[in-house]
Design a protein around this motif. Sequence first.
Motif, short mmCIF file in Angstrom:
data_model
loop_
_atom_site.label_atom_id
_atom_site.label_comp_id
_atom_site.label_asym_id
_atom_site.label_seq_id
_atom_site.Cartn_x
_atom_site.Cartn_y
_atom_site.Cartn_z
N LEU A 7 13.60 -32.37 -46.82
CA LEU A 7 12.69 -31.71 -47.12
C LEU A 7 11.46 -31.32 -46.76
O LEU A 7 10.58 -30.30 -47.13
N ALA A 8 10.75 -32.80 -46.42
CA ALA A 8 9.80 -32.87 -46.03
C ALA A 8 8.78 -32.34 -45.49
O ALA A 8 8.02 -31.36 -45.33
N ILE A 9 9.74 -31.79 -44.25
CA ILE A 9 9.15 -31.34 -42.91
C ILE A 9 9.49 -29.45 -43.66
O ILE A 9 8.61 -28.12 -43.07
N SER A 10 10.24 -28.89 -44.50
CA SER A 10 10.05 -27.65 -45.09
C SER A 10 8.87 -27.40 -46.25
O SER A 10 8.98 -26.84 -46.27
N GLU A 11 8.83 -28.50 -46.66
CA GLU A 11 7.76 -28.44 -47.15
C GLU A 11 6.27 -28.03 -46.52
O GLU A 11 5.06 -27.90 -46.74
N CYS A 12 5.78 -29.20 -45.11
CA CYS A 12 5.30 -29.01 -44.03
C CYS A 12 5.47 -27.74 -43.92
O CYS A 12 5.59 -27.81 -42.91
N GLU A 13 4.81 -26.38 -44.47
CA GLU A 13 5.59 -25.66 -43.24
C GLU A 13 4.82 -25.87 -42.14
O GLU A 13 3.54 -25.84 -41.44
N HIS A 14 5.13 -25.24 -41.00
CA HIS A 14 5.61 -25.09 -39.36
C HIS A 14 6.52 -24.26 -38.34
O HIS A 14 6.63 -24.13 -38.25
N ASP A 15 5.21 -24.57 -37.14
CA ASP A 15 5.89 -23.80 -36.33
C ASP A 15 6.55 -24.24 -35.54
O ASP A 15 7.25 -23.89 -34.96
N ARG A 16 5.54 -25.79 -34.96
CA ARG A 16 6.04 -26.29 -34.06
C ARG A 16 6.39 -27.63 -34.71
O ARG A 16 5.30 -28.23 -35.86
N LEU A 17 7.22 -28.85 -34.24
CA LEU A 17 7.65 -29.26 -34.88
C LEU A 17 7.41 -31.37 -33.61
O LEU A 17 7.61 -30.68 -32.57
N ARG A 73 -2.45 -25.55 -35.88
CA ARG A 73 -3.12 -25.87 -36.74
C ARG A 73 -1.82 -25.63 -37.87
O ARG A 73 -1.99 -26.54 -38.72
N HIS A 74 -0.82 -25.08 -37.30
CA HIS A 74 0.14 -24.99 -38.61
C HIS A 74 1.68 -25.74 -37.74
O HIS A 74 2.76 -26.06 -38.07
N SER A 75 1.44 -27.12 -36.78
CA SER A 75 2.29 -27.63 -36.15
C SER A 75 2.54 -29.22 -37.33
O SER A 75 1.58 -29.36 -38.56
N CYS A 76 3.77 -29.76 -37.06
CA CYS A 76 3.77 -30.89 -37.46
C CYS A 76 4.04 -32.23 -36.66
O CYS A 76 4.74 -31.81 -36.04
N LEU A 77 3.41 -33.27 -37.12
CA LEU A 77 4.12 -34.13 -35.90
C LEU A 77 3.98 -35.44 -37.18
O LEU A 77 3.86 -36.02 -38.70
N ILE A 78 5.88 -36.12 -36.19
CA ILE A 78 6.79 -36.93 -37.87
C ILE A 78 5.72 -37.96 -36.21
O ILE A 78 6.55 -37.57 -35.21
N ASN A 79 5.54 -39.13 -37.26
CA ASN A 79 5.23 -40.75 -36.25
C ASN A 79 6.49 -41.31 -36.59
O ASN A 79 6.64 -41.83 -38.02
N ILE A 103 4.05 -36.45 -41.36
CA ILE A 103 5.08 -37.27 -41.98
C ILE A 103 5.33 -38.62 -40.73
O ILE A 103 5.12 -38.98 -39.97
N ASN A 104 5.29 -39.46 -41.89
CA ASN A 104 5.57 -41.07 -41.43
C ASN A 104 7.02 -40.90 -41.74
O ASN A 104 7.11 -41.46 -43.18
#
Length: 344
Positions: A7-17, A73-79, A103-104
């Motif tokens: 859910l968290a990932i889908s809420e951060c619209e992203h191209d690459r993870l 700019r539309h990528s997402c980083l998971i720490n 996302i942490n």
Amino acid sequence: MPQELALAISECEHDRLFILTDDTTERLCRPVVSRYLCLKGAQVITIAAGDAHKDLDALSAVWMALQQGGATRHSCLINLGGGMVTDLGGLAASTFKRGIDFINIPTTLLAMVDASVGGKTGINFNGLKNEIGVFREAACVIINTQFLKTLDDENLRSGYAEMLKHGLISSREMLSALLRFPIEGAMEGDALRELQQMVAESVAVKQRIVLQDPHEHGLRKALNLGHTVGHAIESLALRRGRPLLHGYAVAHGLVAELYLSHACCGFPQTLLSQTAAFVRRVYGQVPITCDDYPELLDLMTHDKKNTAGAINFTLLADAGQLCLNRTASLELIAEALDFCREGG
Ligand SMILES: NC(=O)c1ccc[n+]([C@@H]2O[C@H](COP(=O)([O-])OP(=O)(O)OC[C@H]3O[C@@H](n4cnc5c(N)ncnc54)[C@H](O)[C@@H]3O)[C@@H](O)[C@H]2O)c1
Ligand SMILES: [Zn+2]
């Protein structure tokens, strides 16, 4: 956790993870999440573990990996890691292309209840801790105490000190639950479930304060309870070549500052004694002697949170009753350190 994460990932619209780990969380924690479908195709970036690596070189390596991995700019980083990874990853994400979502997923107790929430990101620089950084909230923080199963006792206790702090600034009920909890057997059955609940309450205390004062102009100073003395003890131990985990220093700092609270604001003697006894049992003897007092007082005077030579404290009139911006005489602080050493 998979649904929450998806859910968290889908809420951060992203191209690459991207997933950031250190080499320990890569080995011990990533296997837990690697089977999640929502992380399929995510690129893994791994940095060396340990606070010594919370530096510009590692930050630059993360920027490089993001760039070479095609992050936009539309990528997402998971720490995925302790406070070192969430602080550094948060800063990397906040600055890459002027800021991408992150996302942490904190994997140490300290990161769960403290570092991963509240929007402070940063690295150490030129010998100073957290010298460079920005305020930016994670898009989401996912907390699961299952990760703690592989965490060593010292790091568990270190994080628990911040929970004690949250209990003290919150309420008598929360404090007594924390003082009763069998931290020695925390990873077994019912205790682990109780810990998950207490972690959630602890995070809520921090979030409530941060929401009211995100940039630390006033109320957020409550979170410094135990830290004026704690930081001095931590720095002294480092100078002596016998580094102490942050939470251990904070636990002793809490006892000293509760003594000041008792003397200056009428904090109840019983709560002081109970907390001091708990700290003595769980964290052992404070590693200082009276010969260290001048250096400790000097460190407190020069703490970056203090101004104009006065030593500032957050004190308490009772659990949950704050007295912000208090000062104490050097004599009284020395007495508080005596109390810390002798256990009252
Ligand atoms: N941003 C904030 O508000 C804030 C607040 C408090 C602390 N901090 C920062 O947090 C950092 C300290 O955090 P920390 O104590 O989590 O340190 P850390 O991230 O260095 O983790 C401690 C050690 O535990 C390992 N580890 C992590 N998860 C594990 C697991 N599940 N099992 C086994 N080993 C695991 C790590 O690899 C590391 O070796 C410091 O840099 C401090 O400045 C930030
Ligand atoms: Zn702390």
